[in-house]
Structure formats: structure tokens, C-alpha cells
Design an enzyme around this catalytic site. Structure first.
Site, short mmCIF file in Angstrom:
data_model
loop_
_atom_site.label_atom_id
_atom_site.label_comp_id
_atom_site.label_asym_id
_atom_site.label_seq_id
_atom_site.Cartn_x
_atom_site.Cartn_y
_atom_site.Cartn_z
N ARG A 90 -32.00 -94.36 93.47
CA ARG A 90 -31.64 -95.77 93.56
C ARG A 90 -30.18 -95.91 93.14
O ARG A 90 -29.75 -95.28 92.18
CB ARG A 90 -32.53 -96.64 92.65
CG ARG A 90 -33.93 -96.89 93.20
CD ARG A 90 -33.94 -97.77 94.46
NE ARG A 90 -35.27 -97.99 94.99
CZ ARG A 90 -35.85 -97.29 95.96
NH1 ARG A 90 -35.21 -96.27 96.51
NH2 ARG A 90 -37.06 -97.59 96.38
N ASP A 98 -27.22 -91.28 99.04
CA ASP A 98 -28.03 -91.94 100.07
C ASP A 98 -28.34 -93.36 99.64
O ASP A 98 -28.82 -94.17 100.42
CB ASP A 98 -29.34 -91.17 100.28
CG ASP A 98 -30.15 -91.73 101.45
OD1 ASP A 98 -29.54 -91.96 102.53
OD2 ASP A 98 -31.36 -91.96 101.30
N GLU A 146 -25.94 -101.59 98.42
CA GLU A 146 -26.65 -101.40 99.68
C GLU A 146 -27.44 -102.63 100.15
O GLU A 146 -27.62 -102.82 101.35
CB GLU A 146 -27.56 -100.17 99.63
CG GLU A 146 -28.76 -100.31 98.72
CD GLU A 146 -29.63 -99.04 98.75
OE1 GLU A 146 -29.10 -97.95 98.46
OE2 GLU A 146 -30.82 -99.15 99.05
N HIS A 192 -29.55 -95.02 102.82
CA HIS A 192 -30.98 -95.06 102.51
C HIS A 192 -31.84 -94.54 103.68
O HIS A 192 -32.70 -95.24 104.19
CB HIS A 192 -31.40 -96.50 102.13
CG HIS A 192 -32.45 -96.49 101.07
ND1 HIS A 192 -32.37 -97.21 99.92
CD2 HIS A 192 -33.63 -95.83 100.98
CE1 HIS A 192 -33.44 -97.02 99.17
NE2 HIS A 192 -34.23 -96.17 99.80
P1 NAI Z 1 -42.26 -90.02 91.00
O1 NAI Z 1 -42.84 -91.18 90.29
O2 NAI Z 1 -43.17 -88.98 91.57
O3 NAI Z 1 -41.25 -89.25 90.00
C1 NAI Z 1 -40.33 -89.89 89.17
C2 NAI Z 1 -40.09 -88.98 87.98
O4 NAI Z 1 -39.07 -89.58 87.18
C3 NAI Z 1 -41.34 -88.83 87.08
O5 NAI Z 1 -41.58 -87.45 86.82
C4 NAI Z 1 -40.95 -89.57 85.81
O6 NAI Z 1 -41.55 -89.03 84.64
C5 NAI Z 1 -39.45 -89.38 85.82
N1 NAI Z 1 -38.76 -90.31 84.93
C6 NAI Z 1 -39.13 -91.56 84.54
N2 NAI Z 1 -38.24 -92.04 83.67
C7 NAI Z 1 -37.28 -91.09 83.51
C8 NAI Z 1 -36.10 -91.01 82.73
N3 NAI Z 1 -35.73 -92.02 81.93
N4 NAI Z 1 -35.36 -89.90 82.82
C9 NAI Z 1 -35.74 -88.86 83.61
N5 NAI Z 1 -36.86 -88.88 84.35
C10 NAI Z 1 -37.62 -89.98 84.30
O7 NAI Z 1 -41.29 -90.61 92.10
P2 NAI Z 1 -40.77 -89.91 93.44
O8 NAI Z 1 -41.75 -90.14 94.53
O9 NAI Z 1 -40.36 -88.53 93.14
O10 NAI Z 1 -39.51 -90.81 93.77
C11 NAI Z 1 -38.36 -90.81 92.92
C12 NAI Z 1 -37.44 -91.94 93.33
O11 NAI Z 1 -36.92 -91.67 94.63
C13 NAI Z 1 -38.15 -93.30 93.50
O12 NAI Z 1 -38.17 -93.99 92.26
C14 NAI Z 1 -37.31 -94.01 94.51
O13 NAI Z 1 -36.40 -94.83 93.82
C15 NAI Z 1 -36.56 -92.90 95.22
N6 NAI Z 1 -36.85 -92.83 96.66
C16 NAI Z 1 -35.80 -92.84 97.55
C17 NAI Z 1 -36.02 -92.76 98.93
C18 NAI Z 1 -34.91 -92.73 99.93
O14 NAI Z 1 -35.16 -93.04 101.12
N7 NAI Z 1 -33.70 -92.39 99.54
C19 NAI Z 1 -37.39 -92.71 99.44
C20 NAI Z 1 -38.41 -92.62 98.42
C21 NAI Z 1 -38.13 -92.70 97.08
#
Ligand code: NAI
Length: 329
Positions: free
Chosen positions: A234, A258, A263, A295
């Protein structure tokens, strides 16, 4: 049940259309308008709405949706930083998302951005098109035997960690929870250690109060000189003005984004004919070592099909009062 689908693009109709045949109970109406307080009343009389990353699903929007009889919100994405979860709970609006549609789609783009900025592929492409076969400005580094630092090792971060291992990199990570599936090859360290040791830093944690602007001048100064920073998570994880200061301090070999703070309003719009009054994105793009995509991490055939399938299953579950791991509220 009737679902109003906000900010529908052609690719949404193409991916949801065939999957919708498997869920005939869900009647979808697609509209171009983005979901925001001004457009929320369009959903009056619908059972649910479907929204994406740039929607404003804040308190005001939710109140108008609720007043119009909307019972559920289907986020057709993983992140939900644009949803006022507490307000949704207060109003009794069910909110569901698609938490893990295709982590590799985002992780592969993250590595693509890392490679592109390292080897200046965007520059090389344009040079050859212009009959310029010199190598000026194209020198990169090997990733092999370098250190990759993954911030957030959930689904996407874990996929990125596996890709980095495939490149022969040492992989270190910072997360508030350790992912047991990575224990064979990932070493967890503190955020400061990660910043100090990594040659490639890739952000994969969600945007929350405690991660907002986690990359700022102070954290940038802790990084190695010549680091590559990639953000596919994000935009607001990075303080853009301070990133620009860091770039001017020559801290980065490359920066691949990305997602970016400006955005909203740009994502998936063609604004090529407009004169931007003020744009930090344009300032970022004035540097030779920055590449921005808008994105598109989720934008693969596999991810789109999976998003459509899960979103329509979420609609069925919401209508039938079934709670699953996809619930936000
Ligand atoms: P997820 O929920 O599987 O993993 C997120 C990880 O971040 C978890 O392991 C969590 O413990 C960790 N986390 C939480 N707070 C933290 C902190 N303060 N410091 C370090 N780590 C922390 O989520 P996923 O599916 O891996 O997605 C991650 C992010 O990717 C989403 O939040 C979303 O914003 C972004 N995203 C971007 C896309 C794009 O098109 N560019 C598409 C899909 C997701």
C-alpha cells in the site's frame, strides 16, 4: 440477491461474467461510478455492493448504504484499509474480502519491479527503440548471494521469499508473527536489522496505524547505500516526500512501486491528457532509478478468476449468514 458492482471495468465483467453462471442466485449490476458518499445512495434497494481498492468505504458511505438497505459489502481485493470496519460492525453491515486469491501474482510483480529497476529495463527498452545501443546508465548488480529483506511474511511476502530464494539470495524477514512455512530458509530479524542488512527490501505488510509511513527518512538512513526498495503493498507505507529526500541522498540503486500515495483518483483511469496541478508521482518519475506501475499486482488471469469465484461465494455466504475467514466485519 441483487449486488451493485461499483467502478466496474471491462476486465471485471470478463472475469465475473463466466463465474456468475455458477452462482445464478447473484444478480450483478455493473456501474462505472466509484463508491463514495456521493454515489452510495445508488445502491438503495440492493442487498449488497461490491467495491475495490480505491473505493471510499468510510463511515459516511457505510451509513448511506445502510440507510438504503444494503446488508453486505464485498471487497474484491485483499487489503481493506479503505473500510471503516468499526462503523460497519456498528451498523451490522457484513464485510467480506478475498484474502489470498493469488499471492504469486503480486510477488512475481514485486520481483519484476526489483529486476526492472536494477537492470533499468524501462530505459534499455526505450534506448534500443531509439537505435541507441550504448550501455550508459544500465549497469546493475547480481541478486545472487545478496540479501533480500521481506517486511511482512503473510501470503504474498512468503511467495516473494520463495522467489528470492530461487534467485540464490539469503532471505531475512521482519513480521510481528513468524510464518512456520518459511522456517527452513528465512531468518527473522528486527526491522532495524533488516533495514541495515538488506540489498533488496520488499514491503508486504498491510497498511495500519502502526505501519503508516514506516519507510521514512529515519528508516531510509538505516538502509545500506545502493539498496533496492519495492512496494507492492500500500502506498502509504512509504512517506513519499521523505522517499524523494532519500533518493536525492543517493541511497537507492532503485525504487519500484506498484502502489503510491497519490494513487486514489489515478488507479485504472486514463489521465494522459490532463495537466496535473501538483504531483509527487511525477517528481518521483523524474529520477532515472524509479519505476512506477499503477496497482497491477493482482492483474493476472489466475488472480482475476480466483477473485471472482471467492467474491461470489462471499455473496452467497453473506446472504445466508455464513461466517468464514474472509470476514472483516
Ligand atoms: P497477509 O495478511 O497474508 O500478510 C500480511 C503480513 O503482514 C502478516 O504476516 C502480518 O503478520 C504482517 N504484519 C502485520 N503487521 C505488521 C507490521 N507492523 N510489520 C510487519 N509485518 C506485519 O496479506 P497478503 O495477502 O500477503 O497481502 C499483503 C498486502 O499486499 C495487503 O495488505 C495488500 O495491501 C497488498 N496487496 C497488494 C496488491 C496489488 O495489486 N499490488 C494485491 C493484493 C494485496
Amino acid at each position: 440477491m441483487k449486488v451493485l458492482f461499483y467502478a466496474a471495468k471491462i476486465y471485471d465483467k470478463k472475469s465475473f461474467g463466466p463465474v456468475n453462471e455458477k452462482f445464478p442466485e447473484v444478480q450483478i449490476e455493473y456501474i462505472d461510478h466509484e463508491l463514495e458518499p456521493r454515489t452510495a445512495s445508488l445502491a438503495e434497494g440492493y442487498d449488497g455492493i461490491c467495491a475495490f481498492v480505491s473505493a471510499d468505504v468510510g463511515a459516511e458511505t457505510l451509513q448511506i448504504l445502510h440507510d438504503g438497505g444494503v446488508k453486505f459489502v464485498l471487497m474484491r481485493c485483499a487489503g481493506f484499509n479503505n473500510v471503516d470496519v468499526e462503523k460497519a460492525k456498528e451498523l451490522g453491515i457484513v464485510v467480506k474480502r478475498v484474502p489470498g486469491y493469488s499471492p504469486e501474482s503480486v510477488a512475481e510483480l514485486a520481483m519484476g519491479l526489483a529486476l526492472a529497476v536494477n537492470r533499468r529495463l524501462y530505459k534499455a527498452y526505450n534506448k534500443v527503440r531509439e537505435n541507441d545501443y550504448t550501455l550508459k546508465g544500465l549497469r546493475g548488480v547480481n541478486f545472487y548471494k545478496k540479501t533480500a529483506g521481506i517486511v511482512g511474511t503473510g501470503k504474498i511476502g512468503a511467495a516473494m521469499a520463495r522467489i528470492c530464494r530461487g534467485f540464490g539470495m539469503r532471505v531475512i524477514a521482519y513480521d510481528v508473527y513468524e510464518n512456520p512455512s518459511l522456517k527452513d530458509f528465512v531468518e527473522y530479524v528486527s526491522l532495524d536489522e533488516l533495514l541495515a542488512q538488506s540489498d533488496l527490501i520488499s514491503l508486504h505488510c498491510p497498511l495500519m496505524d502502526n505501519t503508516y509511513h514506516m519507510i521514512n527518512l529515519e528508516s531510509i538512513k538505516k538502509m545500506k547505500d545502493g539498496v533496492i526498495l519495492v512496494n507492492t503493498s500500500r502506498g502509504a507505507l512509504v512517506d513519499t516526500d521523505e522517499l524523494i529526500e532519500g533518493i536525492r541522498l543517493n541511497k537507492f540503486l532503485g525504487v519500484g512501486l506498484d502502489v503510491y500515495e497519490e494513487e486514489t483518483g489515478n488507479v485504472y483511469e486514463d489521465r494522459s491528457d490532463e495537466i496535473m496541478a501538483h504531483s509527487v508521482t511525477a517528481r518521483l518519475l523524474s529520477f532515472p532509478n524509479v519505476m512506477i506501475t499503477s496497482h497491477q499486482g493482482f492483474y493476472t488471469m489466475e488472480a482475476l478468476a480466483s477473485i471472482a469465484e471467492t467474491t461470489l461465494q462471499n455473496a452467497m455466504d453473506a446472504a445466508n449468514g455464513v461466517s468464514t475467514g474472509n470476514d472483516i466485519a
